[in-house]
Design an enzyme around this catalytic site. Structure first.
Site, PDB file in Angstrom:
ATOM      1  N   LEU A 125      21.134  19.905 135.656  1.00  0.00           N
ATOM      2  CA  LEU A 125      20.031  20.152 134.897  1.00  0.00           C
ATOM      3  C   LEU A 125      20.739  21.155 134.043  1.00  0.00           C
ATOM      4  CD1 LEU A 125      17.707  21.351 137.648  1.00  0.00           C
ATOM      5  CD2 LEU A 125      17.402  19.328 136.084  1.00  0.00           C
ATOM      6  N   HIS A 126      19.698  21.364 132.048  1.00  0.00           N
ATOM      7  CA  HIS A 126      20.404  21.865 131.482  1.00  0.00           C
ATOM      8  C   HIS A 126      18.578  22.702 131.102  1.00  0.00           C
ATOM      9  CE1 HIS A 126      19.185  18.734 129.180  1.00  0.00           C
ATOM     10  NE2 HIS A 126      20.009  18.116 129.471  1.00  0.00           N
ATOM     11  N   SER A 168      22.463  16.193 129.999  1.00  0.00           N
ATOM     12  CA  SER A 168      23.843  16.319 131.108  1.00  0.00           C
ATOM     13  C   SER A 168      25.120  15.858 130.257  1.00  0.00           C
ATOM     14  CB  SER A 168      23.003  15.143 131.930  1.00  0.00           C
ATOM     15  OG  SER A 168      22.287  16.161 132.486  1.00  0.00           O
ATOM     16  N   ARG A 169      25.137  14.992 129.479  1.00  0.00           N
ATOM     17  CA  ARG A 169      26.222  14.387 128.900  1.00  0.00           C
ATOM     18  C   ARG A 169      27.657  14.819 128.221  1.00  0.00           C
ATOM     19  NH1 ARG A 169      23.164   9.260 130.200  1.00  0.00           N
ATOM     20  NH2 ARG A 169      23.953   7.706 131.224  1.00  0.00           N
ATOM     21  N   HIS A 201      15.658  19.862 130.639  1.00  0.00           N
ATOM     22  CA  HIS A 201      15.144  19.606 131.925  1.00  0.00           C
ATOM     23  C   HIS A 201      14.043  20.470 131.612  1.00  0.00           C
ATOM     24  CE1 HIS A 201      18.770  17.697 132.696  1.00  0.00           C
ATOM     25  NE2 HIS A 201      18.195  16.319 132.398  1.00  0.00           N
TER      26      HIS A 201
HETATM   27  P1  AMP Z   1      17.500  13.127 133.049  1.00  0.00           P
HETATM   28  O1  AMP Z   1      18.274  13.631 134.286  1.00  0.00           O
HETATM   29  O2  AMP Z   1      19.165  12.735 131.572  1.00  0.00           O
HETATM   30  O3  AMP Z   1      17.255  11.621 133.353  1.00  0.00           O
HETATM   31  O4  AMP Z   1      15.985  13.912 132.068  1.00  0.00           O
HETATM   32  C1  AMP Z   1      15.469  13.980 133.060  1.00  0.00           C
HETATM   33  C2  AMP Z   1      13.796  14.481 131.691  1.00  0.00           C
HETATM   34  O5  AMP Z   1      14.535  14.974 130.879  1.00  0.00           O
HETATM   35  C3  AMP Z   1      14.483  13.340 131.257  1.00  0.00           C
HETATM   36  O6  AMP Z   1      12.502  13.252 130.768  1.00  0.00           O
HETATM   37  C4  AMP Z   1      14.297  13.721 129.505  1.00  0.00           C
HETATM   38  O7  AMP Z   1      14.103  12.992 128.746  1.00  0.00           O
HETATM   39  C5  AMP Z   1      14.275  15.086 129.981  1.00  0.00           C
HETATM   40  N1  AMP Z   1      15.564  15.646 128.886  1.00  0.00           N
HETATM   41  C6  AMP Z   1      16.738  15.459 128.656  1.00  0.00           C
HETATM   42  N2  AMP Z   1      16.997  16.068 127.470  1.00  0.00           N
HETATM   43  C7  AMP Z   1      15.793  16.698 127.222  1.00  0.00           C
HETATM   44  C8  AMP Z   1      16.358  17.568 125.332  1.00  0.00           C
HETATM   45  N3  AMP Z   1      16.950  17.822 125.067  1.00  0.00           N
HETATM   46  N4  AMP Z   1      14.790  17.969 125.691  1.00  0.00           N
HETATM   47  C9  AMP Z   1      14.164  17.548 125.848  1.00  0.00           C
HETATM   48  N5  AMP Z   1      13.830  16.504 127.329  1.00  0.00           N
HETATM   49  C10 AMP Z   1      14.798  16.402 127.574  1.00  0.00           C
END
Ligand code: AMP
Length: 287
Positions: free
Chosen positions: A38-39, A191-192, A42
């Site tokens: 998480l960042h 996350s990447r 999230h």
């Molecule tokens: P992930 O863990 O990458 O599957 O992302 C989970 C949720 O967090 C998804 O709805 C993403 O669109 C959202 N998310 C990821 N990065 C960002 C960001 N930089 N800003 C806003 N939402 C994000």
């Protein structure tokens, strides 16, 4: 800072029971699906969820079904302890961390395919990706039965795929989108990003800069056709030696269909490799 205690749940059956108990208390349930590591992006969704409901549930599950055979499932970053610590700063009632075998037991054979909106962009670059996304999201919705689910507009196509699925299948959940959270230099949090070398990290700012420049050129009438926007994006990004373009595209913001002249809201979407790391970003423009 208040430290909040969340219940950590791994079993889908216990998750179901937990939600049923909260619902019996009259609580409104907001759900934030994530793949962890998480960042701030999230956490902005968690914050939004806590404004909209009095029971927030976050899932952490790296979904194998949305990764292709040559993609980064095995090296996708994971840090459950760090994630739980970050979430302790927010009023999260439960964190759902199921095992893949619980969600995809032997005999699993069903998938959700959202047709047209899944087809271009990341759908074309990553065959089967959105089928994996739609299937897991519907499955999680069925386990949690949330009133609200919060997604980031960073994954713009994913957001449109989920919205379409929910509308088409009458899924009783309200989908909320949150703006992209960025680093101070404009790079979208992801996350990447942890995989980028310092050189690649410095170079990756080209994505946001180019999208912003294109937005300016569009608003001042210097780019009027999608093909011109795409040429602008590809020339600017290709000028960065560390960048290898997967796609650049300018499409209708709602349907994601190809367009010619920019006369309704559009989304500029890019996917670019820096080394082995593929980053995506986008900019919606209401022309
Ligand atoms: P992930 O863990 O990458 O599957 O992302 C989970 C949720 O967090 C998804 O709805 C993403 O669109 C959202 N998310 C990821 N990065 C960002 C960001 N930089 N800003 C806003 N939402 C994000």
């Amino acid at each position: 800072m208040t430290i909040h205690e969340s219940v950590i749940i791994t079993s889908p059956e216990w998750m179901r029971r937990f939600v049923a108990a909260r619902r019996a208390e009259g609580r409104r349930i907001a759900f934030v699906p994530t793949m962890g590591y998480l960042h701030e992006g999230h956490l902005s969704l968690v914050e939004k969820a806590s404004e909209l409901a009095d029971c927030v549930i976050v899932s952490i599950f790296v979904n194998p079904m949305q990764f292709g055979p040559n993609e980064d499932l095995d090296r996708y970053p994971r840090d459950l302890d760090g994630d739980l610590q970050k979430l302790s700063g927010y009023p999260v009632q439960a964190v759902f961390c199921p095992a893949a075998t619980d969600l995809y037991p032997a005999g699993f054979q069903t998938s959700i395919h959202v047709e047209r909106v899944s087809a271009p962009l990341c759908g074309a670059a990553r065959p089967g990706h959105f089928t994996g996304v739609a299937t897991i999201v519907l499955k999680l919705f069925n386990i949690l039965r949330p009133d609200i689910a919060v997604f980031g507009l960073k994954d713009y196509q994913q957001f449109q795929v989920i919205r379409t699925m929910v509308k088409d299948l009458d899924v009783p959940v309200e989908i909320v989108g949150c703006e992209i959270v960025r680093e101070t230099d404009g790079l979208a949090r992801s996350s990447r990003n942890v995989f980028l070398t310092p050189d690649q990290r410095a170079a990756a700012v080209i994505l946001h800069r180019t999208l912003e420049d294109a937005a300016t050129w569009i608003s001042t009438g210097r780019l009027v056709r999608a093909s011109e926007v795409e040429l602008f994006l590809s020339e600017r990004i290709a000028a960065e030696p560390q960048a290898r373009i997967d796609y650049v595209s300018c499409r209708d913001a709602a349907s994601l269909e190809a367009i010619d002249v920019l006369d309704s809201p559009v989304v500029l979407a890019v996917a670019v490799f820096f080394g082995r790391t593929r980053l995506i970003d986008n900019r919606v423009i209401s022309v």
